[in-house]
Design a protein around this motif. Structure first.
Motif, PDB file in Angstrom:
ATOM      1  N   GLY A  60     107.375  29.488  33.829  1.00 36.80           N
ATOM      2  CA  GLY A  60     105.984  29.089  33.627  1.00 36.80           C
ATOM      3  C   GLY A  60     105.753  28.527  32.242  1.00 36.80           C
ATOM      4  O   GLY A  60     105.079  27.507  32.071  1.00 36.80           O
ATOM      5  N   PHE A  61     106.329  29.177  31.235  1.00 34.78           N
ATOM      6  CA  PHE A  61     106.167  28.696  29.861  1.00 34.78           C
ATOM      7  C   PHE A  61     106.815  27.325  29.684  1.00 34.78           C
ATOM      8  O   PHE A  61     106.249  26.436  29.034  1.00 34.78           O
ATOM      9  CB  PHE A  61     106.761  29.704  28.873  1.00 34.78           C
ATOM     10  N   ALA A  62     107.997  27.135  30.278  1.00 31.21           N
ATOM     11  CA  ALA A  62     108.688  25.838  30.161  1.00 31.21           C
ATOM     12  C   ALA A  62     107.844  24.719  30.762  1.00 31.21           C
ATOM     13  O   ALA A  62     107.722  23.641  30.177  1.00 31.21           O
ATOM     14  CB  ALA A  62     110.053  25.911  30.840  1.00 31.21           C
ATOM     15  N   LEU A  63     107.246  24.978  31.919  1.00 28.02           N
ATOM     16  CA  LEU A  63     106.419  23.936  32.534  1.00 28.02           C
ATOM     17  C   LEU A  63     105.099  23.757  31.798  1.00 28.02           C
ATOM     18  O   LEU A  63     104.549  22.652  31.786  1.00 28.02           O
ATOM     19  CB  LEU A  63     106.173  24.223  34.008  1.00 28.02           C
ATOM     20  N   LEU A  64     104.592  24.811  31.173  1.00 32.28           N
ATOM     21  CA  LEU A  64     103.394  24.670  30.348  1.00 32.28           C
ATOM     22  C   LEU A  64     103.681  23.739  29.170  1.00 32.28           C
ATOM     23  O   LEU A  64     102.894  22.840  28.865  1.00 32.28           O
ATOM     24  CB  LEU A  64     102.929  26.035  29.851  1.00 32.28           C
ATOM     25  N   VAL A  65     104.830  23.929  28.520  1.00 35.26           N
ATOM     26  CA  VAL A  65     105.224  23.063  27.405  1.00 35.26           C
ATOM     27  C   VAL A  65     105.403  21.623  27.887  1.00 35.26           C
ATOM     28  O   VAL A  65     104.922  20.673  27.248  1.00 35.26           O
ATOM     29  CB  VAL A  65     106.513  23.594  26.727  1.00 35.26           C
ATOM     30  N   LEU A  66     106.075  21.448  29.038  1.00 34.46           N
ATOM     31  CA  LEU A  66     106.235  20.109  29.604  1.00 34.46           C
ATOM     32  C   LEU A  66     104.875  19.487  29.923  1.00 34.46           C
ATOM     33  O   LEU A  66     104.626  18.316  29.623  1.00 34.46           O
ATOM     34  CB  LEU A  66     107.090  20.167  30.871  1.00 34.46           C
ATOM     35  N   GLY A  67     103.982  20.286  30.511  1.00 38.14           N
ATOM     36  CA  GLY A  67     102.640  19.786  30.829  1.00 38.14           C
ATOM     37  C   GLY A  67     101.875  19.374  29.585  1.00 38.14           C
ATOM     38  O   GLY A  67     101.198  18.337  29.579  1.00 38.14           O
ATOM     39  N   PHE A  68     101.978  20.158  28.509  1.00 39.43           N
ATOM     40  CA  PHE A  68     101.298  19.789  27.266  1.00 39.43           C
ATOM     41  C   PHE A  68     101.888  18.529  26.655  1.00 39.43           C
ATOM     42  O   PHE A  68     101.165  17.721  26.068  1.00 39.43           O
ATOM     43  CB  PHE A  68     101.324  20.941  26.267  1.00 39.43           C
ATOM     44  N   LEU A  84      99.877  23.760  36.059  1.00 46.16           N
ATOM     45  CA  LEU A  84     101.295  23.581  36.342  1.00 46.16           C
ATOM     46  C   LEU A  84     102.101  24.770  35.813  1.00 46.16           C
ATOM     47  O   LEU A  84     102.941  25.334  36.521  1.00 46.16           O
ATOM     48  CB  LEU A  84     101.804  22.281  35.722  1.00 46.16           C
ATOM     49  N   GLY A  85     101.845  25.157  34.577  1.00 39.77           N
ATOM     50  CA  GLY A  85     102.537  26.303  34.001  1.00 39.77           C
ATOM     51  C   GLY A  85     102.213  27.594  34.723  1.00 39.77           C
ATOM     52  O   GLY A  85     103.100  28.414  34.984  1.00 39.77           O
ATOM     53  N   ALA A  86     100.951  27.771  35.088  1.00 38.47           N
ATOM     54  CA  ALA A  86     100.541  28.995  35.786  1.00 38.47           C
ATOM     55  C   ALA A  86     101.181  29.093  37.162  1.00 38.47           C
ATOM     56  O   ALA A  86     101.659  30.155  37.566  1.00 38.47           O
ATOM     57  CB  ALA A  86      99.018  29.036  35.905  1.00 38.47           C
ATOM     58  N   ALA A  87     101.231  27.996  37.888  1.00 40.92           N
ATOM     59  CA  ALA A  87     101.829  28.007  39.233  1.00 40.92           C
ATOM     60  C   ALA A  87     103.340  28.196  39.147  1.00 40.92           C
ATOM     61  O   ALA A  87     103.948  28.813  40.028  1.00 40.92           O
ATOM     62  CB  ALA A  87     101.490  26.718  39.967  1.00 40.92           C
ATOM     63  N   ALA A  88     103.956  27.688  38.088  1.00 40.46           N
ATOM     64  CA  ALA A  88     105.406  27.823  37.928  1.00 40.46           C
ATOM     65  C   ALA A  88     105.818  29.275  37.722  1.00 40.46           C
ATOM     66  O   ALA A  88     106.950  29.643  38.040  1.00 40.46           O
ATOM     67  CB  ALA A  88     105.896  26.966  36.771  1.00 40.46           C
ATOM     68  N   ALA A  95     113.409  28.404  41.999  1.00 38.61           N
ATOM     69  CA  ALA A  95     112.824  27.242  42.664  1.00 38.61           C
ATOM     70  C   ALA A  95     112.210  26.274  41.659  1.00 38.61           C
ATOM     71  O   ALA A  95     111.415  25.410  42.019  1.00 38.61           O
ATOM     72  CB  ALA A  95     111.767  27.703  43.667  1.00 38.61           C
ATOM     73  N   PHE A  96     112.596  26.393  40.408  1.00 41.58           N
ATOM     74  CA  PHE A  96     112.032  25.596  39.318  1.00 41.58           C
ATOM     75  C   PHE A  96     112.178  24.092  39.573  1.00 41.58           C
ATOM     76  O   PHE A  96     111.206  23.346  39.529  1.00 41.58           O
ATOM     77  CB  PHE A  96     112.734  26.007  38.022  1.00 41.58           C
TER      78      PHE A  96
END
Length: 160
Positions: A60-68, A84-88, A95-96
């Motif tokens: 979730g944190f990785a996708l939050l960083v990517l989203g930002f 996106l980060g929350a759903a990840a 399943a990343f």
């Protein structure tokens, strides 16, 4: 409690986010926080090991960083990045890649619909016609996040 209840909770919250985005072009911060925080009781209820919970949080944190990063580049909305980060968090590391893949497909399809709608008519008319596709894209994303094993790609796994 049934094993299908946690994915239904995620699905409900993602559809709620889609409807909010559809109507206001905003995803409230409280909803993104609720999506991420709802994972904790689900993980506890299913007896998920702490190591696995940590991997889900890292995804979730990785996708939050990517989203930002996408938000900073102007390619993404801030609410989209947070959701996106929350759903990840729900998909975890297993399943990343599948989650990112189907999120990109849904977003690309929505972008094509938006471009076609904006090229064909004035903003007001386009807005009335493309919004159902936004809701559909969020619903598909929620379903795929809740059931990544449905897509049959390598790395797809269930939440627990």
């Amino acid at each position: 409690m049934s094993a299908t209840i946690p994915p239904i909770i995620l699905l409900f919250m993602m559809v709620l986010a889609g409807i909010g985005d559809f109507l206001t072009f905003r995803i409230p911060n409280w909803l993104s926080a609720a999506v991420a925080l709802a994972f904790v009781p689900m993980a506890m209820w299913t007896g998920m090991p702490w190591e696995t919970i940590g991997m889900h949080a890292a995804a979730g944190f990785a996708l939050l960083v990517l989203g930002f990063a996408l938000f900073a580049a102007g390619a993404f909305g801030g609410g989209d990045a947070k959701l996106l980060g929350a759903a990840a968090v729900w998909t975890g590391s297993a399943a990343f890649v599948t989650f990112i893949f189907w999120t990109a497909i849904a977003g690309g399809a929505l972008a094509l619909v938006l471009l076609a709608g904006l090229a064909a008519t004035l903003w007001g008319l386009a807005r009335r016609h493309w919004q159902p596709f936004a809701l559909l894209a969020w619903t598909v994303l929620a379903l795929l996040a809740a059931h990544p094993d449905w897509v049959g790609l390598p790395g797809a796994a269930t939440v627990s």
